[in-house]
Design a protein around this motif. Structure first.
Motif, short mmCIF file in Angstrom:
data_model
loop_
_atom_site.label_atom_id
_atom_site.label_comp_id
_atom_site.label_asym_id
_atom_site.label_seq_id
_atom_site.Cartn_x
_atom_site.Cartn_y
_atom_site.Cartn_z
N TYR A 138 -68.02 -9.03 76.44
CA TYR A 138 -68.89 -8.40 75.45
C TYR A 138 -70.29 -8.97 75.52
N ASP A 139 -71.27 -8.10 75.67
CA ASP A 139 -72.67 -8.47 75.64
C ASP A 139 -73.27 -7.88 74.38
N SER A 140 -73.58 -8.74 73.42
CA SER A 140 -74.07 -8.26 72.13
C SER A 140 -75.43 -7.58 72.25
N ARG A 141 -76.15 -7.81 73.35
CA ARG A 141 -77.44 -7.17 73.55
C ARG A 141 -77.30 -5.78 74.17
N LYS A 142 -76.13 -5.46 74.71
CA LYS A 142 -75.93 -4.16 75.34
C LYS A 142 -74.58 -3.57 74.93
N PRO A 143 -74.39 -3.31 73.65
CA PRO A 143 -73.10 -2.76 73.20
C PRO A 143 -73.00 -1.24 73.32
N LEU A 144 -74.16 -0.56 73.49
CA LEU A 144 -74.17 0.90 73.47
C LEU A 144 -73.64 1.47 74.78
N LEU A 145 -72.65 2.35 74.67
CA LEU A 145 -72.08 3.01 75.84
C LEU A 145 -72.62 4.42 76.02
N TYR A 146 -72.69 5.19 74.93
CA TYR A 146 -73.13 6.58 74.99
C TYR A 146 -73.99 6.87 73.77
N GLU A 147 -74.87 7.81 73.93
CA GLU A 147 -75.70 8.29 72.83
C GLU A 147 -75.85 9.80 72.98
N PHE A 148 -75.43 10.53 71.96
CA PHE A 148 -75.43 11.98 72.01
C PHE A 148 -76.34 12.56 70.93
N ARG A 149 -76.94 13.69 71.24
CA ARG A 149 -77.72 14.41 70.24
C ARG A 149 -76.91 15.59 69.73
N ARG A 150 -76.58 15.56 68.44
CA ARG A 150 -75.87 16.68 67.84
C ARG A 150 -76.79 17.86 67.65
N GLY A 151 -78.01 17.58 67.17
CA GLY A 151 -79.00 18.62 66.91
C GLY A 151 -80.28 17.96 66.42
N THR A 152 -81.27 18.77 66.12
CA THR A 152 -82.55 18.23 65.66
C THR A 152 -82.69 18.26 64.15
N ARG A 153 -81.93 19.13 63.49
CA ARG A 153 -82.01 19.22 62.04
C ARG A 153 -80.98 18.31 61.39
N PRO A 154 -81.36 17.56 60.35
CA PRO A 154 -80.40 16.69 59.67
C PRO A 154 -79.24 17.47 59.07
N CYS A 155 -78.08 16.86 59.04
CA CYS A 155 -76.91 17.47 58.41
C CYS A 155 -75.96 16.35 57.96
N ASN A 156 -74.95 16.73 57.24
CA ASN A 156 -73.95 15.78 56.76
C ASN A 156 -72.76 15.79 57.72
N LEU A 157 -72.68 14.77 58.58
CA LEU A 157 -71.53 14.62 59.46
C LEU A 157 -70.46 13.85 58.70
N TYR A 158 -69.28 14.44 58.53
CA TYR A 158 -68.25 13.80 57.73
C TYR A 158 -66.99 13.44 58.53
N TYR A 159 -66.96 13.75 59.83
CA TYR A 159 -65.74 13.44 60.58
C TYR A 159 -66.03 13.26 62.05
N LEU A 160 -65.54 12.15 62.62
CA LEU A 160 -65.56 11.89 64.05
C LEU A 160 -64.13 11.60 64.49
N CYS A 161 -63.79 12.00 65.71
CA CYS A 161 -62.41 11.84 66.16
C CYS A 161 -62.35 11.72 67.68
N PHE A 162 -61.72 10.67 68.20
CA PHE A 162 -61.46 10.51 69.63
C PHE A 162 -60.15 11.20 70.00
N ASN A 163 -60.04 11.65 71.25
CA ASN A 163 -58.72 12.00 71.75
C ASN A 163 -58.02 10.71 72.19
N ARG A 164 -56.78 10.80 72.60
CA ARG A 164 -55.99 9.59 72.85
C ARG A 164 -56.58 8.70 73.95
#
Length: 434
Positions: free
Chosen positions: A272-298
């Motif tokens: 673990y490198d605390s300076r580089k923990p980010l693996l992915y960064e995604f853009r959902r959209g440009t307008r703010p919204c209320n995201l209420y659920y995230l889910c990984f597959n197995r």
């Protein structure tokens, strides 16, 4: 009707088809397998469903009357009734749906906000910003985690990493975290036996030392009852929702703005490198919204994202992550430049006019770049158009890796097939909750 949530492997779904009634459905083959009815049936379950049931707090935000969590496809269900005042909101009942009886009842000092569990551990989040960790085999309390306390000691292998400063408001819990609050602590528990828990922690605002944000993340080993890692400032704002992969190695977060979704390495079974923990960064959209659920597959190769918009996004985590070293290092470039511009005696090196001009140009360009939104962020791999104004819960079935399940407040249970190339998912089945 209200869709509550899928269980951990998306084999069952809990819904509230009408007042006084909670139903559990098998997803494949689709059909009702159990019902809690407070109008005269199943009285041996202590009339647990005798009042309108709201959405599970671990899935959505709203005016919830119940917090419900299933344990895979077993007969074990945990229910907290928030509809009958303060005293009942502090009680958690463990129900055996086959025997139609209450196995045990646990009382807590404050109202229950969220419950997560797997085959080894159960974690209960209270309104007082405390998490109670239990051994689910015997319901023995193992630990009480206070989100305001600095009990997370330095765990990173980096000896230069500073410790988290102790909060000055440990004894002043002025805010109360209700189920429907959008700015409350979040937690998620891995579904495998490693039982890795991640939860948000308070951090002091840079502009106001008396203001606190919920944008730090703690990675916690509930089997050994010890913290693993601490992640500072996952987002600029409060974390609105969170998910952890089945093996506990990655976590996904979204802020209250709802435009960016990030995936981090937890440091479980990896360097673990605390300076580089980010693996992915995604853009959902440009307008703010209320995201209420995230889910990984197995296999943590897909990430579902659900909000109050007319599109459900599915992101792919299969691509190479090498380019994200640049994203992680971007926040530390200035620090590295300063260290390189000093000699061994701590004095700044003398530079030629050309060097000074280049340094100034680089400094200005970095400042401009920081004010421009990243345009190269990944977009979704697949998407599902849905009805605006309808609340959905999403599940990735372990048994059918190319399918996605949706349950909505419109009373529909939908099965979609993932596309072979980036694009829209295809509807293959549609059922109605009775």
């Amino acid at each position: 009707m209200k869709a509550l949530r899928f269980n951990q492997d998306a084999t069952c779904c809990v819904v509230n088809p009408e007042p006084h009634l909670v139903s559990i459905y098998n997803c494949d083959p689709f059909g009702k397998c159990f019902e809690l009815d407070g109008r005269g049936k199943n009285q041996s379950i202590d009339n647990l469903a005798q009042y309108p049931v709201g959405i599970s707090s671990s899935s959505f935000d709203g005016e919830n009357e119940y917090v419900i969590e299933m344990l895979f496809s077993t007969s074990l269900v945990a229910i907290a009734d928030r509809s009958q005042g303060t005293s009942n909101s502090k009680k958690l009942k463990i129900i055996n749906t086959k025997r139609k009886c209450t196995i045990c009842e646990v009382s807590f000092p404050h109202g229950i906000v969220d419950v997560v569990m797997n085959r080894k551990r159960m974690c209960i989040l209270l309104e007082s910003d405390q998490i109670f960790v239990y051994d689910i085999s015997c319901m023995k309390p193992l630990e009480t985690i206070d989100l305001w306390e600095d009990h997370f000691k330095k765990t990173s292998s980096d000896s230069n990493e500073p410790k988290k400063a102790k909060s000055q408001v440990t004894d002043s819990r002025s805010r109360t975290n209700s189920v429907g609050s959008s700015t409350r602590p979040r937690m998620a528990l891995s579904s495998d036996d490693r039982s890795i828990l991640c939860f948000t922690s308070y951090s002091s605002s840079k502009n106001n030392s008396s203001s606190y944000l919920l944008n730090d993340i703690v990675i916690y080993d509930t089997l050994n009852v010890a913290p693993i890692n601490y992640m500072n400032t996952a987002h600029k704002g409060n974390i609105a929702c969170m998910a952890i992969s089945n093996d506990g190695k990655t976590i996904a977060t979204a802020s209250d703005k709802g435009t960016i979704v990030r995936v981090f390495n937890t440091g479980v079974d990896t360097e673990y490198d605390s300076r580089k923990p980010l693996l992915y960064e995604f853009r959902r959209g440009t307008r703010p919204c209320n995201l209420y659920y995230l889910c990984f597959n197995r296999k943590a190769s897909l990430l579902g994202c659900v909000g109050n918009t007319d599109t459900i996004h599915i992101f792919s985590l299969k691509e190479d992550i090498g380019n994200y070293d640049a994203i992680n290092s971007e926040f530390y470039d200035e620090e590295e430049d300063l260290s390189q511009s000093n000699n061994g005696n701590g004095l700044r090196d003398r530079k030629s006019p050309t060097d000074t001009s280049n340094h100034f140009t680089k400094f200005i360009s970095r400042g401009i770049k920081a004010t421009i939104p990243k345009q190269n962020l990944r977009r979704d791999y697949a998407h599902i158009p849905v009805l605006l104004g309808t609340t959905y819960c999403l599940g990735f079935p372990d048994e059918f890796v190319n399918q996605v399940y949706l349950a909505g407040d419109d009373g529909k249970f939908l099965v979609y097939s993932l596309p072979s190339t980036p694009g829209e998912c295809v509807l293959t089945k549609s059922n109605t909750f009775i």
